[in-house]
Design a protein around this motif. Structure first.
Motif, PDB file in Angstrom:
ATOM      1  N   LEU A  59       0.388 -84.649  59.345  1.00  0.00           N
ATOM      2  CA  LEU A  59      -0.032 -86.028  59.626  1.00  0.00           C
ATOM      3  C   LEU A  59      -1.396 -86.344  59.018  1.00  0.00           C
ATOM      4  O   LEU A  59      -1.697 -87.512  58.751  1.00  0.00           O
ATOM      5  N   VAL A  60      -2.212 -85.334  58.786  1.00  0.00           N
ATOM      6  CA  VAL A  60      -3.483 -85.577  58.085  1.00  0.00           C
ATOM      7  C   VAL A  60      -3.204 -86.037  56.656  1.00  0.00           C
ATOM      8  O   VAL A  60      -3.837 -86.980  56.152  1.00  0.00           O
ATOM      9  N   VAL A  61      -2.242 -85.392  56.004  1.00  0.00           N
ATOM     10  CA  VAL A  61      -1.843 -85.794  54.650  1.00  0.00           C
ATOM     11  C   VAL A  61      -1.288 -87.212  54.662  1.00  0.00           C
ATOM     12  O   VAL A  61      -1.689 -88.070  53.866  1.00  0.00           O
ATOM     13  N   THR A  62      -0.361 -87.471  55.591  1.00  0.00           N
ATOM     14  CA  THR A  62       0.267 -88.794  55.670  1.00  0.00           C
ATOM     15  C   THR A  62      -0.742 -89.866  56.044  1.00  0.00           C
ATOM     16  O   THR A  62      -0.732 -90.966  55.485  1.00  0.00           O
ATOM     17  N   GLY A  63      -1.625 -89.551  56.994  1.00  0.00           N
ATOM     18  CA  GLY A  63      -2.627 -90.529  57.419  1.00  0.00           C
ATOM     19  C   GLY A  63      -3.607 -90.863  56.314  1.00  0.00           C
ATOM     20  O   GLY A  63      -3.993 -92.030  56.150  1.00  0.00           O
ATOM     21  N   LEU A  64      -4.014 -89.865  55.554  1.00  0.00           N
ATOM     22  CA  LEU A  64      -4.929 -90.110  54.434  1.00  0.00           C
ATOM     23  C   LEU A  64      -4.282 -90.990  53.388  1.00  0.00           C
ATOM     24  O   LEU A  64      -4.902 -91.936  52.870  1.00  0.00           O
ATOM     25  N   THR A  65      -3.021 -90.733  53.081  1.00  0.00           N
ATOM     26  CA  THR A  65      -2.302 -91.580  52.132  1.00  0.00           C
ATOM     27  C   THR A  65      -2.140 -92.997  52.668  1.00  0.00           C
ATOM     28  O   THR A  65      -2.342 -93.973  51.935  1.00  0.00           O
ATOM     29  N   ALA A  66      -1.757 -93.120  53.943  1.00  0.00           N
ATOM     30  CA  ALA A  66      -1.551 -94.439  54.540  1.00  0.00           C
ATOM     31  C   ALA A  66      -2.826 -95.264  54.491  1.00  0.00           C
ATOM     32  O   ALA A  66      -2.803 -96.455  54.156  1.00  0.00           O
ATOM     33  N   ALA A 178       7.376 -97.644  40.341  1.00  0.00           N
ATOM     34  CA  ALA A 178       7.674 -96.212  40.352  1.00  0.00           C
ATOM     35  C   ALA A 178       6.409 -95.383  40.509  1.00  0.00           C
ATOM     36  O   ALA A 178       6.447 -94.272  41.061  1.00  0.00           O
ATOM     37  N   PHE A 179       5.278 -95.917  40.046  1.00  0.00           N
ATOM     38  CA  PHE A 179       4.024 -95.162  40.111  1.00  0.00           C
ATOM     39  C   PHE A 179       3.137 -95.594  41.283  1.00  0.00           C
ATOM     40  O   PHE A 179       2.349 -94.785  41.781  1.00  0.00           O
ATOM     41  N   THR A 180       3.228 -96.858  41.694  1.00  0.00           N
ATOM     42  CA  THR A 180       2.412 -97.314  42.818  1.00  0.00           C
ATOM     43  C   THR A 180       3.061 -96.931  44.149  1.00  0.00           C
ATOM     44  O   THR A 180       2.577 -96.050  44.854  1.00  0.00           O
ATOM     45  N   TYR A 181       4.193 -97.562  44.455  1.00  0.00           N
ATOM     46  CA  TYR A 181       4.883 -97.243  45.706  1.00  0.00           C
ATOM     47  C   TYR A 181       5.520 -95.852  45.650  1.00  0.00           C
ATOM     48  O   TYR A 181       5.584 -95.142  46.666  1.00  0.00           O
ATOM     49  N   GLY A 182       5.959 -95.446  44.460  1.00  0.00           N
ATOM     50  CA  GLY A 182       6.460 -94.082  44.303  1.00  0.00           C
ATOM     51  C   GLY A 182       5.354 -93.065  44.521  1.00  0.00           C
ATOM     52  O   GLY A 182       5.573 -92.016  45.135  1.00  0.00           O
ATOM     53  N   GLY A 183       4.156 -93.376  44.038  1.00  0.00           N
ATOM     54  CA  GLY A 183       3.012 -92.497  44.257  1.00  0.00           C
ATOM     55  C   GLY A 183       2.635 -92.407  45.721  1.00  0.00           C
ATOM     56  O   GLY A 183       2.259 -91.336  46.217  1.00  0.00           O
ATOM     57  N   ARG A 184       2.744 -93.524  46.429  1.00  0.00           N
ATOM     58  CA  ARG A 184       2.489 -93.513  47.879  1.00  0.00           C
ATOM     59  C   ARG A 184       3.452 -92.564  48.584  1.00  0.00           C
ATOM     60  O   ARG A 184       3.033 -91.741  49.408  1.00  0.00           O
ATOM     61  N   ASP A 185       4.741 -92.671  48.258  1.00  0.00           N
ATOM     62  CA  ASP A 185       5.733 -91.809  48.892  1.00  0.00           C
ATOM     63  C   ASP A 185       5.498 -90.343  48.532  1.00  0.00           C
ATOM     64  O   ASP A 185       5.627 -89.456  49.381  1.00  0.00           O
ATOM     65  N   PHE A 186       5.141 -90.096  47.281  1.00  0.00           N
ATOM     66  CA  PHE A 186       4.912 -88.722  46.830  1.00  0.00           C
ATOM     67  C   PHE A 186       3.742 -88.083  47.573  1.00  0.00           C
ATOM     68  O   PHE A 186       3.818 -86.918  47.991  1.00  0.00           O
ATOM     69  N   THR A 187       2.660 -88.829  47.759  1.00  0.00           N
ATOM     70  CA  THR A 187       1.465 -88.268  48.381  1.00  0.00           C
ATOM     71  C   THR A 187       1.524 -88.246  49.898  1.00  0.00           C
ATOM     72  O   THR A 187       0.614 -87.713  50.534  1.00  0.00           O
ATOM     73  N   SER A 188       2.570 -88.795  50.489  1.00  0.00           N
ATOM     74  CA  SER A 188       2.682 -88.814  51.950  1.00  0.00           C
ATOM     75  C   SER A 188       3.109 -87.469  52.524  1.00  0.00           C
ATOM     76  O   SER A 188       3.059 -87.284  53.748  1.00  0.00           O
ATOM     77  N   TYR A 189       3.520 -86.547  51.660  1.00  0.00           N
ATOM     78  CA  TYR A 189       4.017 -85.249  52.111  1.00  0.00           C
ATOM     79  C   TYR A 189       3.314 -84.132  51.338  1.00  0.00           C
ATOM     80  O   TYR A 189       2.785 -84.368  50.239  1.00  0.00           O
TER      81      TYR A 189
END
Length: 263
Positions: A59-66, A178-189
């Motif tokens: 959740l630290v990873v996900t929270g930082l991305t969010a 693919a790079f903006t929202y895709g990047g968000r999804d990639f960095t959430s985990y």
């Protein structure tokens, strides 16, 4: 600066003139970030560990991305409208004003209703830090502040880079996503759940691994299962600098390439 501030105030007045509608937009905008967090809980419903991290650590990873993505999206994300401006010729009106084009585009359509999403992302990040049992030191305190700030700059730069493609290709919207929202999804985990060329390209080639994963490892005091040394997490926020430089270069080249619609 006075002119930019006037644009900002004008947007604030226009977007809040219908208070009920603005309030509904504020509330409804939270849900996309809520779903990102809920997805993590769903994954941990079937596993006790994800990429070497337990639920509180993930959740630290996900929270930082969010926090980083939602704030960057609110501040700069509306630049995705450039394809419409270029295609319709409205970008000409932006260029003839005695103001810089990029700040104008950011302020003209700034989606203030996304403030709730940014606030929720920040709340998730703070809550995840509190729950993770971090051994706080002065260095980790500084990193906890710098990491989301660098993430905001990083995602803002990605928005500018992908939007600037419209100067050459006016139908580039889905490519940019693919790079903006895709990047968000990639960095959430944790990036250790990915493998092969995909991880190498997105995580290291484009720098997304240094947005939330490596800063989170440094905050948590955990070793990287992929094998990178521990100091990488402490220097990870610096990735925002070269990405910002690339964004500035691509934006300037796009402006030089722009030749108007002729209408």
């Amino acid at each position: 600066m006075r002119a930019y501030w006037s644009l900002m105030r004008g947007q604030l007045r226009s977007q809040t003139s219908y208070r009920l509608s603005f309030t509904i937009d504020l509330v409804s905008n939270i849900w996309s970030t809520v779903l990102d967090v809920v997805t993590v809980f769903v994954l941990f419903g079937v596993t006790r560990e994800l990429g070497g991290l337990d639920l509180r650590e993930a959740l630290v990873v996900t929270g930082l991305t969010a926090c980083a993505f939602a704030s960057g999206d609110m501040l700069v994300g509306n630049i995705e409208r450039i394809p419409l401006y270029v295609r319709t010729g409205r970008f000409d009106a932006v260029l003839v004003r005695p103001l810089r084009a990029l700040p104008q585009l950011i302020l003209l359509d700034m989606p203030l209703h996304k403030l709730s999403r940014a606030a929720f992302g920040a709340a998730v990040y703070v809550a995840s830090l509190a729950a993770a049992g971090i051994d706080w030191t002065p260095g980790r305190t500084v990193l906890a502040v710098l990491a989301p700030a660098a993430g905001i700059v990083f995602f803002s730069a990605i928005f500018v880079i992908t939007a600037s493609v419209a100067f050459w290709w006016t139908e580039s919207g889905e490519f940019g996503n693919a790079f903006t929202y895709g990047g968000r999804d990639f960095t959430s985990y944790p990036i250790s759940v990915y493998s092969g060329w995909f991880r190498n390209a997105f995580a290291y080639g484009l720098g997304f691994a240094f947005v939330s994963y490596y800063p989170a490892l440094a905050l948590l005091g955990k070793a990287d299962p992929i094998g990178l040394p521990g100091w990488v997490g402490w220097l990870a926020p610096l990735v925002a600098l070269p990405v910002t430089a690339v964004a500035a270069l691509v934006w300037r080249q796009g402006l030089r390439h722009y030749t108007s619609t002729g209408s």
